[in-house]
Design an enzyme around this catalytic site. Structure first.
Site, PDB file in Angstrom:
ATOM      1  N   ARG A 233      -6.567   2.241  11.583  1.00 56.03           N
ATOM      2  CA  ARG A 233      -6.210   0.828  11.768  1.00 56.03           C
ATOM      3  C   ARG A 233      -7.033   0.173  12.859  1.00 56.03           C
ATOM      4  NH1 ARG A 233      -0.511   1.116   9.814  1.00 56.03           N
ATOM      5  NH2 ARG A 233       0.331  -0.938  10.140  1.00 56.03           N
TER       6      ARG A 233
ATOM      7  N   ARG B 144      14.061  -2.911   8.332  1.00 60.33           N
ATOM      8  CA  ARG B 144      13.297  -2.378   9.456  1.00 60.33           C
ATOM      9  C   ARG B 144      13.278  -3.378  10.605  1.00 60.33           C
ATOM     10  NH1 ARG B 144       7.686   0.005   7.015  1.00 60.33           N
ATOM     11  NH2 ARG B 144       6.850  -1.124   8.807  1.00 60.33           N
TER      12      ARG B 144
ATOM     13  N   ARG C  78      12.363  -6.528   2.076  1.00 60.39           N
ATOM     14  CA  ARG C  78      12.293  -5.058   2.022  1.00 60.39           C
ATOM     15  C   ARG C  78      13.543  -4.431   2.646  1.00 60.39           C
ATOM     16  NH1 ARG C  78       7.142  -2.029   4.214  1.00 60.39           N
ATOM     17  NH2 ARG C  78       7.581  -3.240   6.092  1.00 60.39           N
TER      18      ARG C  78
ATOM     19  N   LYS D 244       0.828  -1.222   0.000  1.00 60.92           N
ATOM     20  CA  LYS D 244       0.000   0.000   0.000  1.00 60.92           C
ATOM     21  C   LYS D 244       0.857   1.264   0.000  1.00 60.92           C
ATOM     22  CE  LYS D 244      -0.800  -0.703   4.929  1.00 60.92           C
ATOM     23  NZ  LYS D 244       0.099  -1.889   4.996  1.00 60.92           N
TER      24      LYS D 244
ATOM     25  N   ARG E 150       2.684  -8.693  13.694  1.00 62.89           N
ATOM     26  CA  ARG E 150       1.988  -7.631  12.951  1.00 62.89           C
ATOM     27  C   ARG E 150       0.828  -8.194  12.138  1.00 62.89           C
ATOM     28  NH1 ARG E 150       6.637  -5.387   9.630  1.00 62.89           N
ATOM     29  NH2 ARG E 150       5.152  -3.926   8.738  1.00 62.89           N
TER      30      ARG E 150
HETATM   31  P1  AP5 Z   1       5.347  -1.606   0.982  1.00 62.33           P
HETATM   32  O1  AP5 Z   1       4.752  -0.762  -0.082  1.00 62.33           O
HETATM   33  O2  AP5 Z   1       6.401  -1.039   1.857  1.00 62.33           O
HETATM   34  O3  AP5 Z   1       4.191  -2.304   1.848  1.00 62.33           O
HETATM   35  P2  AP5 Z   1       3.177  -1.712   2.910  1.00 62.33           P
HETATM   36  O4  AP5 Z   1       1.865  -2.349   2.664  1.00 62.33           O
HETATM   37  O5  AP5 Z   1       3.229  -0.223   2.911  1.00 62.33           O
HETATM   38  O6  AP5 Z   1       3.806  -2.351   4.227  1.00 62.33           O
HETATM   39  P3  AP5 Z   1       4.173  -1.762   5.657  1.00 62.33           P
HETATM   40  O7  AP5 Z   1       4.923  -2.870   6.337  1.00 62.33           O
HETATM   41  O8  AP5 Z   1       4.890  -0.450   5.570  1.00 62.33           O
HETATM   42  O9  AP5 Z   1       2.819  -1.569   6.287  1.00 62.33           O
HETATM   43  P4  AP5 Z   1       2.484  -1.583   7.750  1.00 62.33           P
HETATM   44  O10 AP5 Z   1       1.095  -1.193   7.696  1.00 62.33           O
HETATM   45  O11 AP5 Z   1       2.744  -2.808   8.523  1.00 62.33           O
HETATM   46  O12 AP5 Z   1       3.559  -0.614   8.384  1.00 62.33           O
HETATM   47  P5  AP5 Z   1       3.495   0.904   8.773  1.00 62.33           P
HETATM   48  O13 AP5 Z   1       4.768   1.493   8.355  1.00 62.33           O
HETATM   49  O14 AP5 Z   1       2.223   1.526   8.351  1.00 62.33           O
HETATM   50  O15 AP5 Z   1       5.923  -2.923   0.233  1.00 62.33           O
HETATM   51  C1  AP5 Z   1       6.559  -3.977   0.957  1.00 62.33           C
HETATM   52  C2  AP5 Z   1       7.747  -4.518   0.122  1.00 62.33           C
HETATM   53  O16 AP5 Z   1       7.250  -5.114  -1.079  1.00 62.33           O
HETATM   54  C3  AP5 Z   1       8.739  -3.430  -0.346  1.00 62.33           C
HETATM   55  O17 AP5 Z   1      10.035  -3.969  -0.309  1.00 62.33           O
HETATM   56  C4  AP5 Z   1       8.305  -3.132  -1.781  1.00 62.33           C
HETATM   57  O18 AP5 Z   1       9.407  -2.710  -2.579  1.00 62.33           O
HETATM   58  C5  AP5 Z   1       7.762  -4.473  -2.241  1.00 62.33           C
HETATM   59  N1  AP5 Z   1       6.639  -4.338  -3.175  1.00 62.33           N
HETATM   60  C6  AP5 Z   1       5.619  -3.452  -3.119  1.00 62.33           C
HETATM   61  N2  AP5 Z   1       4.735  -3.670  -4.118  1.00 62.33           N
HETATM   62  C7  AP5 Z   1       5.236  -4.742  -4.827  1.00 62.33           C
HETATM   63  C8  AP5 Z   1       4.765  -5.455  -5.975  1.00 62.33           C
HETATM   64  N3  AP5 Z   1       3.625  -5.130  -6.602  1.00 62.33           N
HETATM   65  N4  AP5 Z   1       5.512  -6.499  -6.413  1.00 62.33           N
HETATM   66  C9  AP5 Z   1       6.660  -6.858  -5.777  1.00 62.33           C
HETATM   67  N5  AP5 Z   1       7.145  -6.209  -4.689  1.00 62.33           N
HETATM   68  C10 AP5 Z   1       6.435  -5.166  -4.207  1.00 62.33           C
HETATM   69  O19 AP5 Z   1       3.428   0.808  10.369  1.00 62.33           O
HETATM   70  C11 AP5 Z   1       4.531   0.374  11.131  1.00 62.33           C
HETATM   71  C12 AP5 Z   1       4.155   0.411  12.609  1.00 62.33           C
HETATM   72  O20 AP5 Z   1       3.815   1.751  13.001  1.00 62.33           O
HETATM   73  C13 AP5 Z   1       2.943  -0.425  13.009  1.00 62.33           C
HETATM   74  O21 AP5 Z   1       3.263  -1.789  13.238  1.00 62.33           O
HETATM   75  C14 AP5 Z   1       2.500   0.297  14.281  1.00 62.33           C
HETATM   76  O22 AP5 Z   1       3.305  -0.032  15.382  1.00 62.33           O
HETATM   77  C15 AP5 Z   1       2.731   1.764  13.931  1.00 62.33           C
HETATM   78  N6  AP5 Z   1       1.563   2.397  13.289  1.00 62.33           N
HETATM   79  C16 AP5 Z   1       1.490   2.902  12.041  1.00 62.33           C
HETATM   80  N7  AP5 Z   1       0.269   3.374  11.787  1.00 62.33           N
HETATM   81  C17 AP5 Z   1      -0.449   3.179  12.906  1.00 62.33           C
HETATM   82  C18 AP5 Z   1      -1.806   3.426  13.255  1.00 62.33           C
HETATM   83  N8  AP5 Z   1      -2.678   3.999  12.409  1.00 62.33           N
HETATM   84  N9  AP5 Z   1      -2.232   3.054  14.503  1.00 62.33           N
HETATM   85  C19 AP5 Z   1      -1.374   2.498  15.388  1.00 62.33           C
HETATM   86  N10 AP5 Z   1      -0.086   2.219  15.118  1.00 62.33           N
HETATM   87  C20 AP5 Z   1       0.372   2.557  13.881  1.00 62.33           C
END
Ligand code: AP5
Length: 214
Positions: free
Chosen positions: A88, A160, A127, A13, A171
């Site tokens: 979330r 990360r 990643r 995403k 997660r």
């Molecule tokens: P990527 O695009 O980075 O995936 P993503 O869905 O954004 O994954 P995240 O792990 O960042 O999401 P998340 O929701 O767990 O983490 P967040 O940072 O929000 O793609 C992943 C990999 O695949 C990359 O290497 C990319 O290059 C590759 N890729 C992408 N598309 C591809 C394709 N089509 N084909 C092949 N490869 C591909 O949150 C982290 C932490 O922050 C949470 O665990 C929590 O502790 C906190 N947090 C964040 N938001 C909140 C909230 N709203 N409430 C409470 N805690 C929160």
């Protein structure tokens, strides 16, 4: 457009939100990116969030709701935005609704990205991220031009902390129990689109454009 990009960790995403933001000139607001920057800078927010993030848990609702409340007041959000990773939880969704309704606004579309679990694990384990500018790479699917160096700023890429196997499992559990219920909530409001997250980023992006009517 006011959009929400949802889906399990690693579904892609963030990658899609970045493309959509660049193409349509609306900001991508990622609570994960905002929190990681705060952790890096060791601000009070970062110190509070770090242990939750490192263990794969969600940061408390009041903290992230406060972040979004402030961010949506910025002038660049006037013509729309993409929320990446927020809301979330059910309370976060309710708070967002109230914030927007106070300005007679609403969400236009929620895109829920979907991918089988083995593929999510593959994306997360490969990643590599830039701690400086938050650019994202993948060792196999989108490698940097120079090994372990960010294409955008040259910083050394890192894995990360929360992409290590044990935390990844946690997660995914947290997503299923706390975030997945939002799918039905937005489906009931007729604003949810399910996006097949498989295939290369350009293929997925075409589905994104199709579902937002762009
Ligand atoms: P990527 O695009 O980075 O995936 P993503 O869905 O954004 O994954 P995240 O792990 O960042 O999401 P998340 O929701 O767990 O983490 P967040 O940072 O929000 O793609 C992943 C990999 O695949 C990359 O290497 C990319 O290059 C590759 N890729 C992408 N598309 C591809 C394709 N089509 N084909 C092949 N490869 C591909 O949150 C982290 C932490 O922050 C949470 O665990 C929590 O502790 C906190 N947090 C964040 N938001 C909140 C909230 N709203 N409430 C409470 N805690 C929160």
């Amino acid at each position: 457009m006011r959009l929400i990009f949802m889906g399990p960790p690693g579904v892609g995403k963030g990658t899609q939100a970045k493309r959509y933001s660049a193409r349509h000139h609306i900001p991508k607001i990622s609570t994960g990116d905002i929190l990681r920057e705060a952790v890096l800078k060791k601000t009070p927010l970062g110190l509070q969030a770090k242990s939750f993030m490192d263990s794969g848990k969600l940061v408390p609702d009041d903290v992230v709701i406060g972040i979004i409340r402030e961010r949506l007041k910025e002038p660049d959000c006037k013509d729309g935005f993409i929320l990446d990773g927020f809301p979330r939880t059910v309370p976060q969704a309710a708070a967002l609704k109230a914030m927007l309704e106070a300005n007679r606004l609403g969400i236009d579309r929620v895109l829920n990205f979907e991918l089988p679990e083995d593929e999510l694990i593959r994306r997360l384990s490969g990643r590599r991220s830039c701690p400086n500018c938050q650019s994202v790479f993948h060792v196999e699917f989108s490698p940097p031009r120079e090994r372990d160096r960010c294409d955008a700023c040259g910083e050394k890429l890192v894995q990360r902390q929360d992409d290590l196997p044990e935390t990844v499992r946690k997660r995914q559990e947290v997503y299923q129990s706390q975030t997945r219920p939002l799918v039905r909530l937005y489906e009931a409001q007729n604003i949810l689109s399910r996006i097949d997250g498989s295939g290369d980023p350009e293929t997925v992006y075409r589905r994104v454009e199709g579902s937002t009517g762009s």
